[in-house]
Design an enzyme around this catalytic site. Structure first.
Site, PDB file in Angstrom:
ATOM      1  N   GLY A 139       0.815  -1.223   0.000  1.00  0.00           N
ATOM      2  CA  GLY A 139       0.000   0.000   0.000  1.00  0.00           C
ATOM      3  C   GLY A 139       0.841   1.262   0.000  1.00  0.00           C
ATOM      4  O   GLY A 139       0.535   2.232  -0.704  1.00  0.00           O
ATOM      5  N   CYS A 140       1.912   1.260   0.762  1.00  0.00           N
ATOM      6  CA  CYS A 140       2.774   2.442   0.855  1.00  0.00           C
ATOM      7  C   CYS A 140       3.528   2.675  -0.445  1.00  0.00           C
ATOM      8  O   CYS A 140       3.745   3.818  -0.848  1.00  0.00           O
ATOM      9  CB  CYS A 140       3.728   2.308   2.031  1.00  0.00           C
ATOM     10  SG  CYS A 140       2.844   2.221   3.610  1.00  0.00           S
ATOM     11  N   THR A 141       3.901   1.603  -1.110  1.00  0.00           N
ATOM     12  CA  THR A 141       4.567   1.727  -2.400  1.00  0.00           C
ATOM     13  C   THR A 141       3.593   2.273  -3.441  1.00  0.00           C
ATOM     14  O   THR A 141       3.930   3.171  -4.217  1.00  0.00           O
ATOM     15  CB  THR A 141       5.140   0.365  -2.848  1.00  0.00           C
ATOM     16  OG1 THR A 141       6.108  -0.060  -1.879  1.00  0.00           O
ATOM     17  CG2 THR A 141       5.787   0.456  -4.213  1.00  0.00           C
TER      18      THR A 141
END
Length: 151
Positions: free
Chosen positions: A43-45
């Site tokens: 998700g952060c990527t």
């Protein structure tokens, strides 16, 4: 969450290169301050790459993006390099800045209660006040959503 119209708490944190970056460095312009749980996770990527892929539009508007997590500088350096991220990632290892922005605390991760950073975003206006706040954002569409606010 902090609310629109509230003063954005000032901060100074090291970026992915170990250099200090302060919110006050961006006086008189809009700034996107986004909090994310962990570098190089799915998700952060997705969220970071969404800001990267929209970077030309942020640059045209002269709007810096600051990503903040509790990762150490070394992890941020690897993350920024791996995905060619053109904006600063800031290390808030003790969670103090994330806490000041109501973006740190206990959360449930895979059935376990852990402390960490929440996926929240603030747009800070030229006067230093919060002009928009986003809680629990969709990583894929978020960079576009933020651009709508600063149009």
């Amino acid at each position: 969450m902090l609310s629109e119209g509230e003063p954005a708490p000032d901060f100074e944190l090291p970026n992915q290169d170990g250099e200090p970056v302060a919110l006050s460095d961006y006086e008189d312009q809009y700034v996107v301050v986004y909090f994310y749980p962990r570098a190089d996770t799915p998700g952060c990527t997705t969220e970071a790459c969404s800001f990267r892929d929209n970077w030309d539009e942020y640059e045209q508007r002269d709007v810096p993006v600051l990503g903040i997590s509790d990762d150490p500088v070394e992890d941020l350096e690897d993350f920024a390099e791996k995905y060619d991220l053109p904006f600063d990632l800031l290390s808030d290892e003790d969670g103090s800045v994330s806490s000041a922005y109501d973006s740190y605390g206990e959360k449930n991760v895979f059935g376990n209660e852990v402390e960490g950073v929440f996926r929240n975003t603030y747009v800070v206006g030229p006067d230093g006040d919060i002009v928009a706040a986003f809680e629990g954002v969709d990583p894929e569409e978020h960079a576009d959503e933020v651009l709508e606010v600063i149009d």
